[in-house]
Scaffold this active site. Structure first.
Site, PDB file in Angstrom:
ATOM      1  N   LYS A  68       0.840  -1.199   0.000  1.00  0.00           N
ATOM      2  CA  LYS A  68       0.000   0.000   0.000  1.00  0.00           C
ATOM      3  C   LYS A  68       0.876   1.251   0.000  1.00  0.00           C
ATOM      4  O   LYS A  68       0.672   2.165  -0.777  1.00  0.00           O
ATOM      5  CB  LYS A  68      -0.895  -0.054   1.248  1.00  0.00           C
ATOM      6  CG  LYS A  68      -1.887   1.062   1.370  1.00  0.00           C
ATOM      7  CD  LYS A  68      -2.804   0.765   2.562  1.00  0.00           C
ATOM      8  CE  LYS A  68      -3.652   1.981   2.919  1.00  0.00           C
ATOM      9  NZ  LYS A  68      -4.534   1.713   4.057  1.00  0.00           N
ATOM     10  N   GLY A 125      -4.893  -2.477   5.540  1.00  0.00           N
ATOM     11  CA  GLY A 125      -4.121  -3.600   4.998  1.00  0.00           C
ATOM     12  C   GLY A 125      -4.768  -4.952   5.261  1.00  0.00           C
ATOM     13  O   GLY A 125      -4.897  -5.785   4.364  1.00  0.00           O
ATOM     14  N   ARG A 126      -5.206  -5.165   6.499  1.00  0.00           N
ATOM     15  CA  ARG A 126      -5.757  -6.500   6.838  1.00  0.00           C
ATOM     16  C   ARG A 126      -7.179  -6.688   6.304  1.00  0.00           C
ATOM     17  O   ARG A 126      -7.762  -7.755   6.484  1.00  0.00           O
ATOM     18  CB  ARG A 126      -5.689  -6.722   8.348  1.00  0.00           C
ATOM     19  CG  ARG A 126      -6.376  -5.665   9.179  1.00  0.00           C
ATOM     20  CD  ARG A 126      -5.997  -5.792  10.648  1.00  0.00           C
ATOM     21  NE  ARG A 126      -6.495  -4.692  11.471  1.00  0.00           N
ATOM     22  CZ  ARG A 126      -5.879  -3.537  11.634  1.00  0.00           C
ATOM     23  NH1 ARG A 126      -4.748  -3.296  11.008  1.00  0.00           N
ATOM     24  NH2 ARG A 126      -6.376  -2.598  12.429  1.00  0.00           N
ATOM     25  N   HIS A 129      -3.506 -34.234  16.902  1.00  0.00           N
ATOM     26  CA  HIS A 129      -2.314 -35.014  17.261  1.00  0.00           C
ATOM     27  C   HIS A 129      -1.204 -34.111  17.775  1.00  0.00           C
ATOM     28  O   HIS A 129      -0.056 -34.533  17.859  1.00  0.00           O
ATOM     29  CB  HIS A 129      -1.851 -35.818  16.056  1.00  0.00           C
ATOM     30  CG  HIS A 129      -2.886 -36.806  15.607  1.00  0.00           C
ATOM     31  ND1 HIS A 129      -2.866 -38.138  15.980  1.00  0.00           N
ATOM     32  CD2 HIS A 129      -4.012 -36.645  14.870  1.00  0.00           C
ATOM     33  CE1 HIS A 129      -3.923 -38.744  15.464  1.00  0.00           C
ATOM     34  NE2 HIS A 129      -4.623 -37.867  14.787  1.00  0.00           N
ATOM     35  N   LYS A 177       9.440  -1.052  14.746  1.00  0.00           N
ATOM     36  CA  LYS A 177       9.945  -0.579  13.451  1.00  0.00           C
ATOM     37  C   LYS A 177      10.902   0.577  13.651  1.00  0.00           C
ATOM     38  O   LYS A 177      11.963   0.644  13.027  1.00  0.00           O
ATOM     39  CB  LYS A 177       8.771  -0.050  12.610  1.00  0.00           C
ATOM     40  CG  LYS A 177       8.003  -1.032  11.812  1.00  0.00           C
ATOM     41  CD  LYS A 177       7.172  -0.239  10.779  1.00  0.00           C
ATOM     42  CE  LYS A 177       5.818  -0.836  10.565  1.00  0.00           C
ATOM     43  NZ  LYS A 177       4.923  -0.012   9.758  1.00  0.00           N
TER      44      LYS A 177
END
Ligand code: G6Q
Length: 541
Positions: free
Chosen positions: A209, A269-270, A386, A506
């Site tokens: 983006k 974004g998500r 499992h 960041k």
């Protein structure tokens, strides 16, 4: 939008907290025995999906109280405001309009006085044109060879949705080319993806983006260098396209803006896999199947918009989330798709739920006193059985579960689907009803083993199922979780659409990069950070 009152001050919240004390301890065996119609009462259908929430730790009166809370928190009004372009993402001053990405061409949705729907469909048309050309061989590489490999480079919201969808839609993908996904700045990711590939037959989609994200730009730069070293600088235009909102940066990278597919700041974004970020999905399954995916999203949008609260799937799923996390204080959620094609779905949901609602202050900037987003994890059944189900059955933490199932399968493999679904149903039964010590003894179990072989039960789950996994049901499933996440955020009084929590790491990395590049330079870091920089510098060189 006006600030909401604090959740803790709401009458319906206080009523719920009191209700919890009144109904504890809740025993699912007794609840089912006392109400033969419990499963029917707690089964809700919408947009191709059926939700059986009868095995939640609730009494008959619980959901009505949760719906009172949804009303008091103005969930329907907030949802309508989102659909009409209100700036719900107020900390970033943005509208939240992912629903416009799947609106029909006749819809009109305005942001700042202009209808965004024509631009959405214009982009979809350009994506369809490009995807079709790539799929039928009309788009060739710089040496005239057909493209056989598409590599999507992106991270977070520019990776998880497309990667999940590519796996989910395998039965519908063209066999003329394959798609690979590179996200991690770890060079192993890119080097494994390009290993053995012919650059003449490889096309990169750079999905970002912002077109500034460190990992994506590093991977894109290395991919470009790999291609240029083999085919020369002039080849870039035929082997790179971009999905971005940043035309200047795309152009600077050497990609013709005519080969850039845009989206808008009102798409988080998500929440972007149904925007141009889904270009790899459209390349894989073709424009028609992509339209079906969008139609599935839209069907759930319409269900969420129109269904009464008591039969509204996103509202029910969201309010179940509020009940489990905030009222019962259960800190986790396991998402267990009994469908191998949805193996990446838990990872996708981790971002959707945890980046959206993993917040600790409300609209007022005040720390919340209720638990918000749970820790989300999961694995495709039956593999998880499992691995970690032991803890889910007999551990000390009660983990609410969402089972996801499909009645039929796209593959022709005999009894496999029957066995798969039998396992899902039996697990939900085991979690809810357990096995008592008396039952274990009655099986002739030696006394020292009785406690070990007892299952406490009362482990809550929802069971979501659809007829088949198709592009449409995938779209409606994702929209269901998008809107359930929205409902939870509204009730909790938090902004589900920002993500300030990803910023600190960041920005600190900028200095650490300098440190690792020059470890002997004077530093003001703490002693641990300094020691790690010195140690890992030695290893990195
Ligand atoms: C999602 C976040 C985040 C974002 C990535 C990639 O909601 O905003 O996951 O998608 O950081 O960002 P770019 O697309 O800008 O590279």
């Amino acid at each position: 939008m006006p600030l909401r009152s604090r959740l803790a001050d709401c009458g319906s919240w206080k009523a719920l907290v009191a209700h919890r004390s009144a109904i504890e301890p809740l025993d699912l065996r007794s609840a089912f025995a006392a109400e033969p119609g419990r499963a029917a009462r707690c089964t809700t259908i919408g947009a191709g999906w059926t939700l059986d929430w009868s095995k939640q730790l609730m009494q008959r009166g619980t959901m009505p109280l949760l719906l009172d809370l949804a009303r008091e928190r103005e969930v329907p009004e907030r949802f309508a405001a989102m659909l009409s372009g209100a700036r719900l993402n107020w900390t970033e001053e943005r509208s939240v309009l992912h629903t416009a990405l799947r609106a029909p061409p006749t819809a009109a949705i305005e942001v700042d006085g202009s209808n965004v729907v024509p631009a959405v469909h214009d982009t979809l048309g350009r994506m369809a044109h490009f995807s079709t050309a790539l799929r039928n061989g009309a788009w060739l590489g710089s040496t005239g060879k057909r493209i056989r490999h598409v590599i999507n480079i992106g991270i977070g919201g520019s990776d998880l949705g497309p990667a999940m969808a590519y796996q989910a839609l395998q039965p519908w993908r063209t066999r003329e080319l394959d798609c690979r996904f590179v996200s991690n700045v770890d060079g192993n990711d890119l080097s494994i993806a390009i290993e053995g590939l012919d650059p003449e037959q490889t096309l990169f989609i750079i999905c970002s983006k912002t077109f500034t994200t460190q990992e994506t730009m590093e991977n894109a730069g290395s991919a470009r260098a790999w291609l240029v070293s083999r085919l020369g600088e002039d080849a870039v235009g035929r082997h790179f396209v971009a999905v971005s909102t940043n035309e200047a940066k795309v152009r600077a990278f050497g990609i013709d803006p005519g080969h850039m597919f845009g989206f808008w700041d009102w798409v988080g974004g998500r929440y972007s896999m149904d925007s141009a970020i889904g270009l790899s999905t459209m390349v894989a399954v073709g424009p028609e199947r992509f339209s079906e995916l969008l139609a599935g999203f839209h069907a759930m949008d319409e269900h969420a918009r129109t269904a009464p609260l008591g039969s509204n799937l996103p509202v029910l799923l969201g309010m179940i989330g509020v009940w489990n996390a905030s009222v019962l204080g259960l800190p986790t959620l396991a998402v267990l798709p009994y469908e191998q094609l949805l193996a990446r779905f838990p990872a996708y949901l981790q971002q959707l739920l945890m980046e959206s609602n993993g917040k600790r202050v409300d609209d007022h900037g005040q720390p919340v006193s209720w638990q918000t987003c749970p820790v989300v994890f999961g694995e495709a059944g039956t593999n998880g059985q499992h691995a970690f189900y032991q803890m889910l059955h007999q551990g000390t933490t009660i983990v609410p579960i969402d089972f996801i199932c499909f009645r039929t399968a796209a593959h022709p493999m005999g009894r496999h689907r029957l066995l798969l679904n039998a396992n899902a149903i039996a697990q939900a039964q085991a979690f809810a009803f357990g096995r008592t010590a008396a039952e274990v003894r009655a099986e002739g179990t030696p006394e020292p083993l009785v406690a070990h072989r007892t299952f406490p039960g009362n482990r809550p789950s929802s069971f979501l199922w659809a007829e088949a996994l198709t592009p449409a049901t995938l779209g409606s499933l994702i929209a269901l979780y998008e809107h359930a996440t929205f409902v939870e955020g509204v009730v909790w009084g938090i902004n589900s659409f920002d993500q300030w929590g990803v910023e600190l790491g960041k920005s600190l990395a900028v200095d650490v990069i300098k440190g690792l590049s020059a470890p002997d330079a004077p530093s003001t870091h703490d002693s641990s950070t300094d020691a790690l920089i010195r140690a890992l510098h030695a290893k990195a060189t």
